[in-house]
Design a protein around this motif. Structure first.
Motif, PDB file in Angstrom:
ATOM      1  N   UNK A   1      50.625 -23.894  81.384  1.00  0.00           N
ATOM      2  CA  UNK A   1      50.005 -25.047  80.727  1.00  0.00           C
ATOM      3  C   UNK A   1      48.918 -24.607  79.742  1.00  0.00           C
ATOM      4  N   UNK A   2      48.117 -23.609  80.124  1.00  0.00           N
ATOM      5  CA  UNK A   2      47.074 -23.102  79.221  1.00  0.00           C
ATOM      6  C   UNK A   2      47.671 -22.573  77.929  1.00  0.00           C
ATOM      7  N   UNK A   3      48.757 -21.809  78.057  1.00  0.00           N
ATOM      8  CA  UNK A   3      49.395 -21.249  76.869  1.00  0.00           C
ATOM      9  C   UNK A   3      50.038 -22.338  76.017  1.00  0.00           C
TER      10      UNK A   3
ATOM     11  N   UNK B   1      49.372 -35.072  74.550  1.00  0.00           N
ATOM     12  CA  UNK B   1      49.257 -34.440  75.867  1.00  0.00           C
ATOM     13  C   UNK B   1      50.555 -34.567  76.648  1.00  0.00           C
ATOM     14  N   UNK B   2      51.285 -35.685  76.452  1.00  0.00           N
ATOM     15  CA  UNK B   2      52.562 -35.840  77.154  1.00  0.00           C
ATOM     16  C   UNK B   2      53.571 -34.790  76.700  1.00  0.00           C
ATOM     17  N   UNK B   3      53.529 -34.431  75.411  1.00  0.00           N
ATOM     18  CA  UNK B   3      54.426 -33.388  74.908  1.00  0.00           C
ATOM     19  C   UNK B   3      54.090 -32.038  75.530  1.00  0.00           C
ATOM     20  N   UNK B   4      52.800 -31.744  75.630  1.00  0.00           N
ATOM     21  CA  UNK B   4      52.369 -30.480  76.233  1.00  0.00           C
ATOM     22  C   UNK B   4      52.745 -30.437  77.713  1.00  0.00           C
ATOM     23  N   UNK B   5      52.492 -31.528  78.414  1.00  0.00           N
ATOM     24  CA  UNK B   5      52.816 -31.585  79.847  1.00  0.00           C
ATOM     25  C   UNK B   5      54.319 -31.482  80.075  1.00  0.00           C
ATOM     26  N   UNK B   6      55.102 -32.181  79.250  1.00  0.00           N
ATOM     27  CA  UNK B   6      56.554 -32.158  79.430  1.00  0.00           C
ATOM     28  C   UNK B   6      57.120 -30.777  79.121  1.00  0.00           C
TER      29      UNK B   6
END
Length: 474
Positions: free
Chosen positions: A101-103, A113-118
């Motif tokens: 998640x950090x990367x 944020x939903x794109x990053x989480x998904x």
């Protein structure tokens, strides 16, 4: 595709697949116990010789992996906290997930944020279905310290490195980040040869590109390369490495190791494409990649690299991860090495794909205004992910051990065994466990009381001998 219901349904399905692998692994963590293989030997050495003397002993007589040695010789048994082993898998799962998640937060900066989480969720799912061994990834402490920990730290280090370039020049935050990044390099290199080779070559490749192609000397990268080289020297100079490699007559053949690495690489990439949903998920990621490379994107510069050069570096780094196994022991990589290989291959593919999308967009081959993901792509991805989940042997074993009660039985009988081990007496006769769940179990003690695993447990619990009664009838 214009209906908002489909994107929402796709996102929910993506998170659902993530939970399908994360939840059972996390639950299984609380059935974990110390392994007879290594865990008790580390603890017995540390308790008997002292924590720091144990580091010296292993460095001189078995391995130069100074940071993983530091971790395993401080395992919960050393503190007398037996149940602490139930937390090790949970923490390693969360640590790997958090590092990804950090990367992704840095690579996808500027996206929702939903794109990053998904993206994180789907990467983690792909890693888990592609992995070779769950027990070696999260449940066997010796492998966790030498493979999973440095893998998570490598992802996190890359995030720290990307973040460093946008920190304010004034103040202490930049110098402190340099110190922190250097420590991460020290820890990764000192955990194992697989991540050592990957990190050193990756840092050299980035620094070399900056110097040769961008005509820029980067002091930050130069410092990390220096830290990596010093740390590598510290690991390879260990007398214990010569002892370990000297025990295998097939080690040290550079040419055979080089050829074997690329042969195994070709086979492994084919396996990855079949076992993980990499192909359909790549298709779904293309629109995101286009947004990352548009004018005004805060991370556009990260992907403005020669696609051919990135592809060569990607293949070379993957082959380099396999090389130490052939060179060190003359054999193909173990499951724990391949776990790391697939994790790095998936993240590296995401980066390489984005670079290619940027290149094709600049050449006019791809037009973001005209690009439409085929309506069947999410359905294909869903079917492929279901198939990957079903045919992933490690994940099937996790479900089998939980749903059939094997993990619960193992937990109950190991708790009973511990009570027996805590009893006084010079010699102890131990009954075998009735079920050995493969997602949790590595090795048991041996019928031979002089076996190393038996001697380590006997020493830790203050018994003269421990015997496994193979013909015991209850």
């Amino acid at each position: 595709m214009k209906s908002p219901i489909i994107p929402i349904a796709t996102k929910l399905a993506g998170f659902g697949f993530f939970l399908a692998v994360f939840v059972p692994l996390f639950i299984l963590s609380f059935f974990n116990h110390p392994s007879a293989a290594d865990d008790y030997c580390f603890a017995d050495t540390a308790v008997r010789e002292g924590f720091w003397q144990a580091q010296v002993y292993y460095y001189d007589w078995w391995t130069g992996r100074y940071f993983s040695n530091f971790l395993v010789h401080g395992n919960p048994l050393v503190w007398g906290w037996y149940d602490g082993f139930r937390l090790i898998p949970a923490l390693s799962i969360l640590g790997l997930l958090g590092s990804v998640f950090s990367l992704m937060s840095e690579l996808l900066r500027g996206q929702r944020i939903t794109t990053i989480l998904l993206t994180t969720a789907l990467l983690f799912f792909s890693m888990m279905v592609a992995q070779q061994s769950t027990v070696e990834a999260f449940f066997w402490t010796a492998a966790v310290a030498s493979y999973t920990v440095p893998t998570a730290l490598t992802f996190y280090l890359l995030a720290v490195m990307i973040r460093w370039y946008r920190l304010p020049a004034a103040g202490l935050i930049r110098p402190l980040t340099v110190v922190w990044a250097s420590f991460l390099v020290f820890a990764i290199v000192g955990s194992g040869e697989t991540n050592l080779i990957l990190l050193v070559l990756l840092l050299l490749a980035i620094a070399g590109y900056r110097l040769l192609f961008q005509r820029t000397f980067d002091p930050f990268l130069a410092g990390l390369v220096l830290a990596a080289l010093i740390s590598s020297w510290l690991l390879f100079r260990a007398p214990g490495n010569a002892v370990r490699m000297g025990g295998n007559p097939h080690s040290g053949d550079f040419v055979a190791s080089f050829l074997g690495s690329f042969g195994w690489l070709a086979q492994s990439v084919g396996t990855l494409l079949l076992k993980s949903p990499l192909i359909p998920l790549s298709l779904l990621f293309v629109p995101v990649a286009l947004r990352l490379t548009r004018s005004g994107s805060p991370v556009r510069h990260l992907f403005q690299l020669p696609a051919w050069l990135v592809s060569i570096a990607y293949v070379g780094l993957l082959a380099a991860m396999i090389f130490p196994s052939y060179y060190g022991i003359g054999l193909p990589p173990a499951f724990r090495t391949m776990n790391v290989f697939y994790d790095m291959a998936l993240v590296g593919w995401l980066f390489t794909l984005t670079v290619w999308v940027n290149t094709l967009a600049r050449q006019g081959v791809i037009h973001s205004e005209r690009l439409q993901v085929p309506v069947w792509a999410p359905a294909l991805a869903g079917v492929w992910m279901l198939t990957s989940l079903y045919f992933s042997r490690p994940i099937r074993l996790v479900y089998n051990d939980l749903l059939r009660g094997h993990a619960a039985t193992y937990n109950r009988e190991m708790n009973a065994r511990r009570e027996q081990l805590l009893a006084s007496g010079e010699s102890l006769r131990i009954r075998p466990i009735s079920v050995y769940p493969p997602s949790l179990f590595v090795e048991d003690i041996n019928p031979n009381p002089q076996h190393l695993w038996n001697k380590c447990q006997a020493g830790y619990y203050k018994h003269k001998t421990i015997l496994l009664m193979m013909n015991d009838k209850r």
